[in-house]
Design a protein around this motif. Structure first.
Motif, PDB file in Angstrom:
ATOM      1  N   SER A   1       0.832  -1.203   0.000  1.00 25.86           N
ATOM      2  CA  SER A   1       0.000   0.000   0.000  1.00 25.86           C
ATOM      3  C   SER A   1       0.871   1.259   0.000  1.00 25.86           C
ATOM      4  O   SER A   1       1.961   1.277   0.565  1.00 25.86           O
ATOM      5  CB  SER A   1      -0.879  -0.005   1.250  1.00 25.86           C
ATOM      6  OG  SER A   1      -1.484   1.245   1.396  1.00 25.86           O
ATOM      7  N   MET A   2       0.352   2.311  -0.635  1.00 23.93           N
ATOM      8  CA  MET A   2       1.058   3.596  -0.632  1.00 23.93           C
ATOM      9  C   MET A   2       0.545   4.481   0.502  1.00 23.93           C
ATOM     10  O   MET A   2       0.953   5.630   0.645  1.00 23.93           O
ATOM     11  CB  MET A   2       0.807   4.308  -1.964  1.00 23.93           C
ATOM     12  CG  MET A   2       1.417   3.632  -3.161  1.00 23.93           C
ATOM     13  SD  MET A   2       3.193   3.787  -3.179  1.00 23.93           S
ATOM     14  CE  MET A   2       3.322   5.535  -3.598  1.00 23.93           C
ATOM     15  N   ASP A   3      -0.381   3.960   1.275  1.00 24.67           N
ATOM     16  CA  ASP A   3      -0.952   4.728   2.389  1.00 24.67           C
ATOM     17  C   ASP A   3       0.113   4.963   3.455  1.00 24.67           C
ATOM     18  O   ASP A   3       0.717   4.003   3.956  1.00 24.67           O
ATOM     19  CB  ASP A   3      -2.120   3.906   2.968  1.00 24.67           C
ATOM     20  CG  ASP A   3      -2.864   4.653   4.054  1.00 24.67           C
ATOM     21  OD1 ASP A   3      -2.235   5.457   4.766  1.00 24.67           O
ATOM     22  OD2 ASP A   3      -4.077   4.416   4.184  1.00 24.67           O
ATOM     23  N   PRO A   4       0.369   6.228   3.801  1.00 26.22           N
ATOM     24  CA  PRO A   4       1.413   6.502   4.804  1.00 26.22           C
ATOM     25  C   PRO A   4       1.114   5.846   6.157  1.00 26.22           C
ATOM     26  O   PRO A   4       2.028   5.581   6.945  1.00 26.22           O
ATOM     27  CB  PRO A   4       1.414   8.030   4.942  1.00 26.22           C
ATOM     28  CG  PRO A   4       0.263   8.529   4.154  1.00 26.22           C
ATOM     29  CD  PRO A   4      -0.265   7.440   3.277  1.00 26.22           C
ATOM     30  N   ASN A   5      -0.145   5.512   6.403  1.00 24.75           N
ATOM     31  CA  ASN A   5      -0.484   4.841   7.669  1.00 24.75           C
ATOM     32  C   ASN A   5      -0.432   3.318   7.569  1.00 24.75           C
ATOM     33  O   ASN A   5      -0.889   2.614   8.472  1.00 24.75           O
ATOM     34  CB  ASN A   5      -1.885   5.248   8.136  1.00 24.75           C
ATOM     35  CG  ASN A   5      -1.953   6.736   8.376  1.00 24.75           C
ATOM     36  OD1 ASN A   5      -1.016   7.329   8.915  1.00 24.75           O
ATOM     37  ND2 ASN A   5      -3.042   7.352   7.938  1.00 24.75           N
ATOM     38  N   GLY A   6       0.064   2.832   6.462  1.00 20.57           N
ATOM     39  CA  GLY A   6       0.250   1.376   6.354  1.00 20.57           C
ATOM     40  C   GLY A   6      -0.782   0.682   5.486  1.00 20.57           C
ATOM     41  O   GLY A   6      -0.518  -0.373   4.934  1.00 20.57           O
ATOM     42  N   GLY A   7      -1.964   1.240   5.362  1.00 19.25           N
ATOM     43  CA  GLY A   7      -2.969   0.634   4.497  1.00 19.25           C
ATOM     44  C   GLY A   7      -3.663  -0.560   5.131  1.00 19.25           C
ATOM     45  O   GLY A   7      -3.429  -0.891   6.291  1.00 19.25           O
ATOM     46  N   LYS A   8      -4.515  -1.198   4.346  1.00 21.24           N
ATOM     47  CA  LYS A   8      -5.368  -2.280   4.861  1.00 21.24           C
ATOM     48  C   LYS A   8      -4.666  -3.628   4.950  1.00 21.24           C
ATOM     49  O   LYS A   8      -5.041  -4.478   5.730  1.00 21.24           O
ATOM     50  CB  LYS A   8      -6.552  -2.465   3.904  1.00 21.24           C
ATOM     51  CG  LYS A   8      -7.700  -1.528   4.084  1.00 21.24           C
ATOM     52  CD  LYS A   8      -8.796  -1.978   3.122  1.00 21.24           C
ATOM     53  CE  LYS A   8     -10.129  -1.416   3.499  1.00 21.24           C
ATOM     54  NZ  LYS A   8     -11.165  -1.806   2.548  1.00 21.24           N
ATOM     55  N   TYR A   9      -3.694  -3.858   4.069  1.00 21.12           N
ATOM     56  CA  TYR A   9      -3.103  -5.193   3.961  1.00 21.12           C
ATOM     57  C   TYR A   9      -1.601  -5.151   4.193  1.00 21.12           C
ATOM     58  O   TYR A   9      -0.946  -4.150   3.895  1.00 21.12           O
ATOM     59  CB  TYR A   9      -3.359  -5.776   2.557  1.00 21.12           C
ATOM     60  CG  TYR A   9      -4.813  -5.825   2.192  1.00 21.12           C
ATOM     61  CD1 TYR A   9      -5.619  -6.841   2.667  1.00 21.12           C
ATOM     62  CD2 TYR A   9      -5.393  -4.845   1.369  1.00 21.12           C
ATOM     63  CE1 TYR A   9      -6.970  -6.897   2.341  1.00 21.12           C
ATOM     64  CE2 TYR A   9      -6.730  -4.889   1.034  1.00 21.12           C
ATOM     65  CZ  TYR A   9      -7.523  -5.919   1.522  1.00 21.12           C
ATOM     66  OH  TYR A   9      -8.851  -5.959   1.193  1.00 21.12           O
ATOM     67  N   LYS A  10      -1.074  -6.309   4.661  1.00 20.57           N
ATOM     68  CA  LYS A  10       0.380  -6.406   4.841  1.00 20.57           C
ATOM     69  C   LYS A  10       1.059  -6.436   3.466  1.00 20.57           C
ATOM     70  O   LYS A  10       0.498  -7.004   2.519  1.00 20.57           O
ATOM     71  CB  LYS A  10       0.713  -7.732   5.523  1.00 20.57           C
ATOM     72  CG  LYS A  10       0.378  -7.797   6.980  1.00 20.57           C
ATOM     73  CD  LYS A  10       0.921  -9.109   7.522  1.00 20.57           C
ATOM     74  CE  LYS A  10       0.305  -9.419   8.859  1.00 20.57           C
ATOM     75  NZ  LYS A  10       0.139 -10.859   9.091  1.00 20.57           N
TER      76      LYS A  10
ATOM     77  N   GLY B   1      -5.188 -22.299  -3.685  1.00 18.62           N
ATOM     78  CA  GLY B   1      -6.567 -22.165  -3.204  1.00 18.62           C
ATOM     79  C   GLY B   1      -6.675 -21.468  -1.862  1.00 18.62           C
ATOM     80  O   GLY B   1      -7.707 -21.535  -1.198  1.00 18.62           O
ATOM     81  N   ILE B   2      -5.597 -20.789  -1.452  1.00 17.29           N
ATOM     82  CA  ILE B   2      -5.622 -20.112  -0.148  1.00 17.29           C
ATOM     83  C   ILE B   2      -6.067 -18.666  -0.347  1.00 17.29           C
ATOM     84  O   ILE B   2      -5.508 -17.946  -1.181  1.00 17.29           O
ATOM     85  CB  ILE B   2      -4.216 -20.141   0.500  1.00 17.29           C
ATOM     86  CG1 ILE B   2      -3.781 -21.595   0.691  1.00 17.29           C
ATOM     87  CG2 ILE B   2      -4.194 -19.368   1.817  1.00 17.29           C
ATOM     88  CD1 ILE B   2      -2.312 -21.764   0.993  1.00 17.29           C
ATOM     89  N   LYS B   3      -7.062 -18.272   0.409  1.00 19.28           N
ATOM     90  CA  LYS B   3      -7.507 -16.873   0.339  1.00 19.28           C
ATOM     91  C   LYS B   3      -6.507 -16.016   1.095  1.00 19.28           C
ATOM     92  O   LYS B   3      -6.122 -16.360   2.210  1.00 19.28           O
ATOM     93  CB  LYS B   3      -8.879 -16.724   0.994  1.00 19.28           C
ATOM     94  CG  LYS B   3      -9.999 -17.043   0.060  1.00 19.28           C
ATOM     95  CD  LYS B   3     -11.283 -16.399   0.527  1.00 19.28           C
ATOM     96  CE  LYS B   3     -12.323 -16.511  -0.567  1.00 19.28           C
ATOM     97  NZ  LYS B   3     -13.655 -16.494  -0.061  1.00 19.28           N
ATOM     98  N   VAL B   4      -6.069 -14.919   0.495  1.00 19.08           N
ATOM     99  CA  VAL B   4      -5.072 -14.090   1.173  1.00 19.08           C
ATOM    100  C   VAL B   4      -5.818 -12.858   1.684  1.00 19.08           C
ATOM    101  O   VAL B   4      -6.133 -11.953   0.924  1.00 19.08           O
ATOM    102  CB  VAL B   4      -3.948 -13.672   0.199  1.00 19.08           C
ATOM    103  CG1 VAL B   4      -2.753 -13.162   0.971  1.00 19.08           C
ATOM    104  CG2 VAL B   4      -3.541 -14.849  -0.678  1.00 19.08           C
ATOM    105  N   ILE B   5      -6.136 -12.874   2.967  1.00 19.19           N
ATOM    106  CA  ILE B   5      -7.042 -11.823   3.449  1.00 19.19           C
ATOM    107  C   ILE B   5      -6.368 -10.746   4.292  1.00 19.19           C
ATOM    108  O   ILE B   5      -6.892  -9.665   4.441  1.00 19.19           O
ATOM    109  CB  ILE B   5      -8.226 -12.416   4.250  1.00 19.19           C
ATOM    110  CG1 ILE B   5      -7.713 -13.470   5.219  1.00 19.19           C
ATOM    111  CG2 ILE B   5      -9.304 -12.943   3.353  1.00 19.19           C
ATOM    112  CD1 ILE B   5      -8.754 -14.001   6.164  1.00 19.19           C
ATOM    113  N   ASP B   6      -5.200 -11.045   4.888  1.00 17.83           N
ATOM    114  CA  ASP B   6      -4.647 -10.017   5.782  1.00 17.83           C
ATOM    115  C   ASP B   6      -3.612  -9.141   5.074  1.00 17.83           C
ATOM    116  O   ASP B   6      -3.238  -9.394   3.953  1.00 17.83           O
ATOM    117  CB  ASP B   6      -4.032 -10.650   7.033  1.00 17.83           C
ATOM    118  CG  ASP B   6      -2.893 -11.578   6.675  1.00 17.83           C
ATOM    119  OD1 ASP B   6      -2.801 -11.984   5.492  1.00 17.83           O
ATOM    120  OD2 ASP B   6      -2.102 -11.897   7.547  1.00 17.83           O
TER     121      ASP B   6
END
Ligand SMILES: O=C(O)CCC(=O)C(=O)O
Ligand SMILES: [Fe+2]
Length: 314
Positions: A286-295, A309-314
């Motif tokens: 993410s380009m969000d200076p606060n880190g964004g939603k995902y790792k 088949g693994i959902k990558v959610i974090d």
């Protein structure tokens, strides 16, 4: 509902001229709106030489018309020259893993840095045409990726610096044959030509013939047709871009159905899909200076997890 975006400002033909900032900003507004609201657009005046696609459709047809035994040599996973489960000839696929019925299609996937077996003995120009088209698709996608970055108000090279054609990536050109169905064939409940899914990568280019069948899910959860518009390319965003943009841009579910009209069912359909991916060692961050939603995640790690088949959610 799928918008048509005029790309003449930054089309592939004008390799030497650079558009003004204002013209690019206008284009970026259109592209941003399409990808943030729909996730799909039709690109017109793109400058991509579509005769390459017409020719490769014919070459592909020659391959698909080969005897089943010959095509099996190139089967993913088990074929003599196959190196993985994703590249090579695919006959039995459940694109929607929850569907009991397999897709009514066959296809051949090849990626740019592939060392598996191409059908060169059986279809001599298959490899050269495929590689040439992939290179051209990358050129167009670089421009689209720049425009997306401008629309996000991020540095123009945010995405392109992680899309280097000479580095290893999963960039894949898939040529699809939605074969005519045998007379009297009964389509199973929930059987489609390509089950509902979203694409994994960054940007997808879809080149379709004039038959139709591609459908895109709208905000109400209903599928609407992406009716072929001659001369345009359908462009959609993949899951990696949605993640990269903290869900500001959308990777939209789509599928290919067999139209009810029986003439279409017996006629068949052909399409060609280029799945663009960042470099395998590229970081989706993410380009969000606060880190964004995902790792942050390495493109290759993300891709392998999705293939497994693994959902990558974090
Ligand atoms: O054939 C088409 O029009 C689209 C196919 C597709 O969505 C895919 O292969 O990911
Ligand atoms: Fe797709």
């Amino acid at each position: 509902m799928i918008p048509v975006v005029d790309f003449s400002t930054y089309n592939l033909r004008d390799v030497t001229s650079s558009p003004s900032d204002e013209a690019l900003a206008n284009l970026a507004t259109d592209v941003y709106r399409a990808f943030s609201e729909v996730g799909f657009l039709y690109l017109e005046n793109h400058g991509f030489d579509l005769s390459l696609i017409d020719n490769y459709m014919k070459t592909s047809k020659t391959f698909f018309n080969l005897p089943a035994e010959t095509k099996k040599k190139y089967l993913v996973g088990t074929g003599e020259g196959s190196k993985d489960m994703y590249h090579g000839y695919i006959l039995h696929e459940h694109t929607d893993a929850t569907s009991k019925a397999e897709d009514l299609k066959e296809c051949f996937n090849a990626y740019m840095h592939w060392n598996g077996e191409w059908p060169e003995d059986d279809s001599p120009s298959f490899k050269t045409e495929n590689l040439n088209i992939m290179e051209k698709c990358c050129e167009l996608n670089k421009r689209i990726l720049e425009v997306i970055a401008i629309g996000m108000k991020w540095p123009r090279d945010t995405f392109t610096k992680h899309h280097n054609n000479d580095k290893v990536s999963q960039n894949t050109l898939r040529t699809l044959n939605y074969f005519p169905l045998p007379k009297g064939y009964t389509i199973q409940p929930d059987q489609t030509r390509c089950g509902q899914h979203s694409d994994y990568g960054s940007l997808t280019l879809v080149f379709q013939d004039n038959i139709g069948g591609l459908e895109v899910m709208n905000r109400d959860g209903d599928f609407v047709p992406a009716t072929p518009i001659p001369g345009t390319i359908v462009v959609n965003l993949g899951d990696m871009m949605q993640r990269w943009t903290d869900d500001k841009l959308k990777s939209t579910i789509h599928r290919v159905t067999v139209p009810n009209d029986t003439t279409h069912a017996v006629k068949g359909r052909q399409s060609m899909v280029f799945f663009n991916c960042p470099d395998s060692d590229g970081m989706i961050q993410s380009m969000d200076p606060n880190g964004g939603k995902y790792k942050p995640i390495l493109c290759n790690d993300y891709f392998q997890m999705r293939l497994a088949g693994i959902k990558v959610i974090d």
